[in-house]
Design a protein around this motif. Structure first.
Motif, PDB file in Angstrom:
ATOM      1  N   ARG A  27       8.187 -69.587 -12.425  1.00 46.46           N
ATOM      2  CA  ARG A  27       6.807 -69.957 -12.987  1.00 46.46           C
ATOM      3  C   ARG A  27       5.903 -70.284 -11.907  1.00 46.46           C
ATOM      4  O   ARG A  27       4.636 -70.065 -12.006  1.00 46.46           O
ATOM      5  CB  ARG A  27       7.369 -71.403 -13.938  1.00 46.46           C
ATOM      6  N   HIS A  28       6.580 -70.883 -10.953  1.00 44.17           N
ATOM      7  CA  HIS A  28       5.508 -71.464  -9.555  1.00 44.17           C
ATOM      8  C   HIS A  28       4.948 -70.054  -9.112  1.00 44.17           C
ATOM      9  O   HIS A  28       3.965 -70.182  -8.595  1.00 44.17           O
ATOM     10  CB  HIS A  28       6.345 -72.169  -8.676  1.00 44.17           C
ATOM     11  N   PHE A  29       5.798 -69.045  -8.839  1.00 45.70           N
ATOM     12  CA  PHE A  29       5.358 -67.719  -8.121  1.00 45.70           C
ATOM     13  C   PHE A  29       4.960 -66.778  -9.117  1.00 45.70           C
ATOM     14  O   PHE A  29       4.584 -65.670  -8.799  1.00 45.70           O
ATOM     15  CB  PHE A  29       6.492 -67.120  -7.491  1.00 45.70           C
ATOM     16  N   ALA A  30       4.608 -67.020 -10.425  1.00 48.50           N
ATOM     17  CA  ALA A  30       4.387 -66.438 -11.426  1.00 48.50           C
ATOM     18  C   ALA A  30       4.916 -64.930 -11.464  1.00 48.50           C
ATOM     19  O   ALA A  30       4.361 -63.772 -11.473  1.00 48.50           O
ATOM     20  CB  ALA A  30       2.839 -65.937 -11.218  1.00 48.50           C
ATOM     21  N   CYS A  31       6.257 -64.902 -11.407  1.00 51.32           N
ATOM     22  CA  CYS A  31       7.315 -63.786 -11.453  1.00 51.32           C
ATOM     23  C   CYS A  31       7.316 -63.247 -12.709  1.00 51.32           C
ATOM     24  O   CYS A  31       7.728 -64.288 -13.636  1.00 51.32           O
ATOM     25  CB  CYS A  31       8.530 -64.028 -10.854  1.00 51.32           C
ATOM     26  N   SER A  32       7.431 -61.948 -12.975  1.00 50.74           N
ATOM     27  CA  SER A  32       7.681 -61.487 -14.388  1.00 50.74           C
ATOM     28  C   SER A  32       9.221 -61.813 -14.627  1.00 50.74           C
ATOM     29  O   SER A  32       9.675 -61.890 -15.860  1.00 50.74           O
ATOM     30  CB  SER A  32       7.378 -60.054 -14.341  1.00 50.74           C
ATOM     31  N   SER A  33      10.133 -61.857 -13.700  1.00 52.66           N
ATOM     32  CA  SER A  33      11.636 -61.764 -14.039  1.00 52.66           C
ATOM     33  C   SER A  33      12.312 -62.926 -13.169  1.00 52.66           C
ATOM     34  O   SER A  33      12.064 -62.580 -11.820  1.00 52.66           O
ATOM     35  CB  SER A  33      12.225 -60.621 -14.029  1.00 52.66           C
ATOM     36  N   PRO A  34      12.942 -63.844 -13.731  1.00 52.75           N
ATOM     37  CA  PRO A  34      13.730 -64.601 -12.831  1.00 52.75           C
ATOM     38  C   PRO A  34      14.871 -63.930 -11.957  1.00 52.75           C
ATOM     39  O   PRO A  34      15.480 -64.408 -11.486  1.00 52.75           O
ATOM     40  CB  PRO A  34      14.304 -65.916 -13.753  1.00 52.75           C
ATOM     41  N   GLY A  35      15.096 -62.813 -12.694  1.00 50.95           N
ATOM     42  CA  GLY A  35      16.232 -61.854 -12.012  1.00 50.95           C
ATOM     43  C   GLY A  35      15.879 -61.634 -10.390  1.00 50.95           C
ATOM     44  O   GLY A  35      16.802 -61.092  -9.925  1.00 50.95           O
ATOM     45  N   ASN A  36      14.842 -61.541 -10.279  1.00 48.74           N
ATOM     46  CA  ASN A  36      14.252 -61.241  -8.819  1.00 48.74           C
ATOM     47  C   ASN A  36      14.487 -62.334  -7.756  1.00 48.74           C
ATOM     48  O   ASN A  36      13.937 -62.488  -6.578  1.00 48.74           O
ATOM     49  CB  ASN A  36      12.830 -60.816  -8.884  1.00 48.74           C
ATOM     50  N   ILE A  37      14.984 -63.474  -8.162  1.00 48.10           N
ATOM     51  CA  ILE A  37      15.188 -64.692  -7.459  1.00 48.10           C
ATOM     52  C   ILE A  37      16.622 -65.077  -7.232  1.00 48.10           C
ATOM     53  O   ILE A  37      17.448 -65.048  -8.361  1.00 48.10           O
ATOM     54  CB  ILE A  37      14.596 -65.922  -8.261  1.00 48.10           C
ATOM     55  N   ARG A  38      17.073 -65.121  -5.788  1.00 48.21           N
ATOM     56  CA  ARG A  38      18.299 -65.226  -5.671  1.00 48.21           C
ATOM     57  C   ARG A  38      18.395 -66.888  -4.788  1.00 48.21           C
ATOM     58  O   ARG A  38      17.692 -67.248  -4.030  1.00 48.21           O
ATOM     59  CB  ARG A  38      18.862 -64.320  -4.229  1.00 48.21           C
ATOM     60  N   LEU A  39      19.106 -67.654  -5.618  1.00 46.91           N
ATOM     61  CA  LEU A  39      19.214 -69.186  -5.174  1.00 46.91           C
ATOM     62  C   LEU A  39      20.636 -69.259  -4.148  1.00 46.91           C
ATOM     63  O   LEU A  39      21.608 -68.374  -4.154  1.00 46.91           O
ATOM     64  CB  LEU A  39      19.559 -70.098  -6.227  1.00 46.91           C
ATOM     65  N   ILE A  40      20.556 -69.994  -3.068  1.00 49.87           N
ATOM     66  CA  ILE A  40      21.379 -70.142  -2.094  1.00 49.87           C
ATOM     67  C   ILE A  40      22.348 -71.197  -2.535  1.00 49.87           C
ATOM     68  O   ILE A  40      21.755 -72.350  -2.717  1.00 49.87           O
ATOM     69  CB  ILE A  40      21.052 -70.354  -0.709  1.00 49.87           C
ATOM     70  N   ILE A  41      23.608 -71.054  -2.818  1.00 55.96           N
ATOM     71  CA  ILE A  41      24.416 -72.117  -3.136  1.00 55.96           C
ATOM     72  C   ILE A  41      25.501 -72.274  -2.160  1.00 55.96           C
ATOM     73  O   ILE A  41      26.126 -71.468  -1.646  1.00 55.96           O
ATOM     74  CB  ILE A  41      25.201 -71.534  -4.451  1.00 55.96           C
ATOM     75  N   LYS A  42      25.525 -73.667  -1.788  1.00 52.47           N
ATOM     76  CA  LYS A  42      26.526 -74.069  -0.765  1.00 52.47           C
ATOM     77  C   LYS A  42      27.391 -75.279  -1.369  1.00 52.47           C
ATOM     78  O   LYS A  42      27.076 -76.011  -2.052  1.00 52.47           O
ATOM     79  CB  LYS A  42      26.000 -74.684   0.182  1.00 52.47           C
ATOM     80  N   SER A  43      28.767 -75.090  -1.221  1.00 54.05           N
ATOM     81  CA  SER A  43      29.746 -75.991  -2.036  1.00 54.05           C
ATOM     82  C   SER A  43      29.444 -76.372  -3.511  1.00 54.05           C
ATOM     83  O   SER A  43      29.488 -77.298  -3.920  1.00 54.05           O
ATOM     84  CB  SER A  43      29.672 -77.466  -1.144  1.00 54.05           C
ATOM     85  N   GLU A  44      29.258 -75.114  -4.259  1.00 59.11           N
ATOM     86  CA  GLU A  44      28.827 -75.077  -5.614  1.00 59.11           C
ATOM     87  C   GLU A  44      27.750 -75.781  -5.988  1.00 59.11           C
ATOM     88  O   GLU A  44      27.498 -76.013  -7.274  1.00 59.11           O
ATOM     89  CB  GLU A  44      30.130 -75.564  -6.469  1.00 59.11           C
ATOM     90  N   THR A  45      26.864 -76.134  -5.046  1.00 54.93           N
ATOM     91  CA  THR A  45      25.484 -76.687  -5.465  1.00 54.93           C
ATOM     92  C   THR A  45      24.440 -75.945  -4.963  1.00 54.93           C
ATOM     93  O   THR A  45      24.536 -75.470  -3.907  1.00 54.93           O
ATOM     94  CB  THR A  45      25.470 -78.313  -5.073  1.00 54.93           C
ATOM     95  N   PHE A  46      23.151 -76.193  -5.541  1.00 55.96           N
ATOM     96  CA  PHE A  46      21.829 -75.330  -5.082  1.00 55.96           C
ATOM     97  C   PHE A  46      21.673 -76.082  -3.669  1.00 55.96           C
ATOM     98  O   PHE A  46      21.661 -77.394  -3.365  1.00 55.96           O
ATOM     99  CB  PHE A  46      20.867 -75.516  -6.027  1.00 55.96           C
TER     100      PHE A  46
END
Length: 109
Positions: A27-46
């Motif tokens: 929403r913030h970056f006006a992306c058409s698909s959240p699938g283009n976003i990779r979150l970095i997860i450490k110790s099972e938390t964002f």
């Protein structure tokens, strides 16, 4: 004949709220698909860091313009974020080595 690899345009984000979701970032970056976003997860938390793939240089520039903007998540949390163009590991290593060399030079003075 082998096809050349397509150019990838990727933004690197950090200082995101730990409660941020792919949908909040899209929403913030006006992306058409959240699938283009990779979150970095450490110790099972964002970890507050993410990568956003965009389709081209114009979208990359629009994303970079959001550096130091404030993202608001659906849970109401807000935070000012950093946005940079992502670089490969080799380039990142060169930047780190150059930075360390400059830091040692300044400390020697």
């Amino acid at each position: 004949m082998q096809q050349p690899e397509a150019q990838r345009w990727t933004l690197w984000l950090n200082q995101l709220p730990f409660t941020a979701t792919r949908e909040d970032i899209a929403r913030h970056f006006a992306c058409s698909s959240p699938g283009n976003i990779r979150l970095i997860i450490k110790s099972e938390t964002f970890a507050g860091t993410a990568f956003v793939e965009v389709p081209g240089p114009a979208e990359l520039d629009r994303g970079l313009a959001l550096h130091q903007s404030t993202i608001t998540c659906r849970d109401g949390s807000e935070r000012r974020i950093n946005v940079r163009e992502a670089v490969d590991k080799e380039t990142l290593g060169k930047i780190a080595a150059n930075s360390a060399a400059k830091r040692n030079l300044v400390l020697a003075k």
